[in-house]
Design a protein around this motif. Structure first.
Motif, PDB file in Angstrom:
ATOM      1  N   ALA A  44      68.762  41.951  62.157  1.00 26.81           N
ATOM      2  CA  ALA A  44      69.856  41.227  62.813  1.00 26.81           C
ATOM      3  C   ALA A  44      69.290  40.031  63.587  1.00 26.81           C
ATOM      4  CB  ALA A  44      70.643  42.169  63.717  1.00 26.81           C
ATOM      5  N   PHE A  45      69.984  39.576  64.611  1.00 24.11           N
ATOM      6  CA  PHE A  45      69.626  38.330  65.289  1.00 24.11           C
ATOM      7  C   PHE A  45      68.144  38.240  65.630  1.00 24.11           C
ATOM      8  CE2 PHE A  45      68.819  36.182  69.333  1.00 24.11           C
ATOM      9  CZ  PHE A  45      69.273  34.908  69.059  1.00 24.11           C
ATOM     10  N   SER A  46      67.622  39.210  66.369  1.00 27.32           N
ATOM     11  CA  SER A  46      66.250  39.104  66.878  1.00 27.32           C
ATOM     12  C   SER A  46      65.217  39.206  65.761  1.00 27.32           C
ATOM     13  CB  SER A  46      66.004  40.187  67.935  1.00 27.32           C
ATOM     14  OG  SER A  46      66.863  40.017  69.026  1.00 27.32           O
ATOM     15  N   GLY A  47      65.450  40.113  64.812  1.00 20.79           N
ATOM     16  CA  GLY A  47      64.504  40.248  63.709  1.00 20.79           C
ATOM     17  C   GLY A  47      64.503  39.047  62.802  1.00 20.79           C
ATOM     18  N   SER A  48      65.681  38.572  62.420  1.00 20.37           N
ATOM     19  CA  SER A  48      65.770  37.406  61.537  1.00 20.37           C
ATOM     20  C   SER A  48      65.243  36.148  62.211  1.00 20.37           C
ATOM     21  CB  SER A  48      67.221  37.193  61.105  1.00 20.37           C
ATOM     22  OG  SER A  48      67.665  38.254  60.310  1.00 20.37           O
ATOM     23  N   ALA A  49      65.566  35.964  63.501  1.00 22.68           N
ATOM     24  CA  ALA A  49      65.073  34.792  64.224  1.00 22.68           C
ATOM     25  C   ALA A  49      63.551  34.800  64.287  1.00 22.68           C
ATOM     26  CB  ALA A  49      65.667  34.749  65.628  1.00 22.68           C
ATOM     27  N   SER A  50      62.964  35.974  64.529  1.00 20.57           N
ATOM     28  CA  SER A  50      61.502  36.085  64.549  1.00 20.57           C
ATOM     29  C   SER A  50      60.915  35.695  63.200  1.00 20.57           C
ATOM     30  CB  SER A  50      61.095  37.523  64.897  1.00 20.57           C
ATOM     31  OG  SER A  50      61.550  37.902  66.169  1.00 20.57           O
ATOM     32  N   THR A 108      62.597  36.861  74.419  1.00 19.08           N
ATOM     33  CA  THR A 108      61.655  37.841  73.852  1.00 19.08           C
ATOM     34  C   THR A 108      61.297  37.496  72.417  1.00 19.08           C
ATOM     35  OG1 THR A 108      63.531  39.309  73.347  1.00 19.08           O
ATOM     36  CG2 THR A 108      62.319  39.728  75.379  1.00 19.08           C
ATOM     37  N   VAL A 109      62.243  36.964  71.654  1.00 20.31           N
ATOM     38  CA  VAL A 109      61.931  36.510  70.292  1.00 20.31           C
ATOM     39  C   VAL A 109      60.865  35.423  70.334  1.00 20.31           C
ATOM     40  CG1 VAL A 109      62.833  35.184  68.339  1.00 20.31           C
ATOM     41  CG2 VAL A 109      64.100  37.162  69.187  1.00 20.31           C
TER      42      VAL A 109
END
Length: 535
Positions: free
Chosen positions: A30-36, A353-354
Motif C-alpha cells: 500500500a502507500f508506504s510500501g509502494s512509495a518506498s 518514515t518512508v
C-alpha cells in the motif's frame, strides 16, 4: 528559498555485497510500501526489489484526508499531483462544529474553521485508487510483486543476510534472501513485534475508533442545508461540504470526509475514560444513531444509507516502535506507529518514515558507511513520537468539546505546524523528510511550547467544568480564521491571536480551583461541575 537536491539515477555501488535473491524485500504494497519501492527504483534502476502484499485487491482504508506535509510528499517527492487532481477531491480545510445538548437547531451551532480554501494543496483521498496507482507505478519501474501472499517467517540476520519466508495463496511456500527488509505491513507491525520493540500507548491515550461509509448524504452546501443553517456565515467562501468536517463533543469527535464517488467516510474517535458511544445495533447503525444527536449530523445524515460491509473498528489506536531501523531492516508507515487521527497527520508520519528509510538504504547502496547514520536514527522515532503526542494529543479529549478552548488549540496547533514542519518540507524535501519532525534543537523548543499550552488548555477545561462554563460558546459563535495559514511569517498573526484568547481565558479563570472528582458524565457534551477526572 527552496533547495532542490537532484538524485540522478545510477547503479548500485560495486562496494555493496548484494544478496543472491533480492536487494530489498518490502512487506506491504500500500502507500508506504509502494512509495518506498518507487523512491528506491527511481534512484537505483538495477535494484532487485520484491513487494509482498497480503491482499488480492486493496480496500478503501481510512487515512483519506491529507494535511499539508503529506500533500507535499505526494506532489513534490512522489510527483503524482496530476493523479491526485484528476482522481481525488480537493480539500477545503478542517472545519469543526459544536453544540449544546438540548439545542438541535443547525443555525445555532458554533462553527470553527477557515474562511477560505488553503493556499497549499491538500486532498480527500480514495485510498483504494491511490494505493493501486502507487503499486502499479512501482511494478512499472521494475519491482517484482507477489500478491496475495502471507509472510510466514522473518530472519533478520543483518544487511545481506536476511531471510523471508512467504506463501502465495495460489502457490508453494518460498524462502528468499534480502539485503534489506522494509516493514510496511501497517498495523500488523511485523518487525516491531518480532523484535519486541512494539509498544502500546493506550494507557496514556485510551482512544478507540469505528467508522463506516454512507451514501445519500445531504451536502452542507445544498439549498436545504444553507436554509436550515440560517444562511450560514457569509465570511466563509470555501465549500463546507468539501472540508474535512468534524462534529465535536466532550471526549469524542466524528469525522465526515467526502469521497470522489459521492459517498462519505464517517467515523467516531473517543476517549474511553470520558465517553461511551451507542452500543446496540450494527456498527453503521450505532454511528448513525450518534450522528443524529448532533444538529449538523442530523442535517446531513437523516436520510443517509450505509454502504454494506464497509466498516471497521479499532480499539487502542495509539502505539509506537521504539526504533525504526537497524542492521539490514527498516520500518515505514503505520508499521512504525500511530497516534490519533484528529488532524489527519497519519500520512505525515508515513511520509517521514518512508523517506528516512529510503535515505538510509540510499546511503547503503551508494557504498557509504552507515555507522554514524544508525547512531543518529537510534531512538529518533520514539523521541519525535512523544514530542508530537505530548504537544498535541495528551488529554486533549478533555477540552475537545469546548469551542473556545479548541479555537485556541486550532490556531496554535496549526500555526506552529505551518511555521515548523510545513515550512521546512516545502523548503527542502530531501533534508526535512529524511528526519522526524520536532527531533532537533528548534523543534524541541516548539514542542515544549506546544506541550505547555496543551496542558494549560486541559487545566482550563477543568476550571470551566468547575464553574459550569464548559461549552459556554458552543452556540451562536463563529470562530473563523480569515487569514489563510501559510509557511511564512503571516501565520504569526494567527499564532498571536490564539495566544491572546488563551491568556484572556487564563485571566478569567485565574482564581478558580479546579474540580478533581472521579468520573465525568459520559454521554453529555457539556459536563457539570465535579465531572472531571485528571489523567
Amino acid at each position: 528559498m527552496q533547495k532542490c537536491t537532484k538524485e540522478m539515477p545510477g547503479p548500485v555501488s560495486e562496494k555493496v555485497d548484494r544478496s543472491n535473491d533480492y536487494d530489498v524485500v518490502i512487506i506491504g504494497g500500500a502507500f508506504s510500501g509502494s512509495a518506498s519501492a518507487i523512491l528506491l527504483k527511481r534512484r537505483f534502476p538495477d535494484l532487485k526489489v520484491l513487494i509482498v502484499e497480503k491482499s488480492e485487491v486493496f480496500d478503501r482504508k481510512v487515512g483519506e484526508s491529507t494535511s499539508e506535509v503529506s500533500a507535499c510528499f505526494l506532489t513534490r517527492v512522489l510527483k503524482i499531483g496530476r493523479h491526485l487532481s484528476i482522481n481525488h477531491v480537493d480539500k477545503h480545510g478542517l472545519r469543526m462544529w459544536f453544540h449544546r445538548e438540548g439545542n438541535n437547531c443547525p443555525s445555532k451551532v458554533t462553527e470553527l474553521g477557515p474562511a477560505f480554501q488553503g493556499r497549499l494543496p491538500t486532498f480527500q483521498l480514495n485510498r483504494l485508487k491511490l494505493d493501486t496507482h502507487l503499486l502499479d507505478e512501482a511494478v512499472e519501474l521494475g519491482c517484482e510483486l507477489v500478491r496475495p501472499a502471507t509472510i510466514k517467517d522473518l530472519e533478520l540476520g543483518g544487511a545481506g543476510n536476511n531471510k523471508i519466508t512467504f506463501k502465495p495463496n495460489d502457490g508453494e511456500t518460498r524462502e528468499v534472501t534480502a539485503g534489506w527488509v522494509v516493514d510496511a505491513s501497517g498495523k500488523a507491525s511485523l518487525v516491531p513485534r518480532k523484535l519486541k520493540i512494539w509498544k502500546s500507548n493506550a494507557d496514556m491515550h485510551p482512544v478507540n475508533a469505528m467508522w463506516s461509509r454512507f451514501k445519500n448524504i445531504n451536502d452542507l452546501d445544498s439549498e436545504e442545508s444553507v436554509e436550515a443553517m440560517g444562511g450560514v456565515n457569509t465570511q466563509v467562501l470555501a465549500q463546507r461540504g468539501f472540508s474535512t468536517n468534524h462534529l465535536m463533543g466532550y471526549g469524542w469527535w466524528s469525522w465526515i470526509i467526502p469521497l470522489d464517488n459521492g459517498e462519505v467516510s464517517v467515523g467516531i474517535t473517543w476517549d474511553e475514560r470520558i465517553f461511551t458511544p451507542p452500543k446496540d445495533g450494527s456498527m453503521s447503525e450505532r454511528l448513525k444513531e450518534h450522528l443524529l444527536k448532533h444538529p449538523i449530523g442530523n442535517l446531513m445524515f437523516k436520510d443517509a444509507v450505509a454502504v454494506e460491509n464497509d466498516n471497521r473498528y479499532y480499539k487502542g489506536l495509539p502505539y509506537y516502535s521504539e526504533k525504526i531501523a537497524g542492521d539490514g531492516w527498516t520500518i515505514a508507515g503505520d508499521a512504525a506507529g500511530f497516534m490519533d487521527p484528529l488532524y489527519s497527520q497519519g500520512l505525515d508520519f508515513c511520509s517521514h518514515t518512508v523517506y528516512t528509510s529510503y535515505v538510509l538504504m540510499r546511503k547503503h547502496f551508494n557504498g557509504e558507511c552507515l555507522k554514524e547514520e544508525m547512531m543518529k536514527r537510534d531512538g529518533e522515532y520514539k523521541r519525535s513520537y512523544f514530542y508530537w503526542f505530548d504537544a498535541i494529543y495528551k488529554n486533549k479529549y478533555y477540552y475537545i468539546g469546548d469551542a473556545e478552548l479548541m479555537f485556541v488549540a486550532y490556531l496554535l496547533d496549526i500555526s506552529t505546524y505551518f511555521i515548523g514542519p510545513v515550512r521546512l518540507v516545502y523548503e527542502d524535501q530531501d533534508t526535512e523528510f529524511s528526519k522526524m519532525p520536532y527531533d532537533g534543537p528548534a523543534g524541541t523548543v516548539f514542542a515544549k511550547f506546544m506541550r505547555f499550552y496543551n496542558s494549560r488548555l486541559v487545566r482550563l477545561a477543568q476550571k470551566k467544568i468547575k464553574v459550569g462554563k464548559y461549552g459556554d460558546k458552543n452556540l451562536d459563535h463563529r470562530f473563523l480564521s480569515t487569514n489563510a495559514f501559510t509557511p511564512g511569517p503571516a501565520t504569526l498573526k494567527l499564532m498571536f491571536k490564539g495566544i491572546k484568547i488563551w491568556l484572556w481565558a487564563e485571566i478569567r479563570y485565574a482564581f478558580v480551583r479546579p474540580s478533581m472528582a472521579s468520573e465525568p458524565s459520559t454521554m453529555t457534551p457539556l459536563p457539570q461541575a465535579g465531572d472531571y477526572k485528571q489523567a
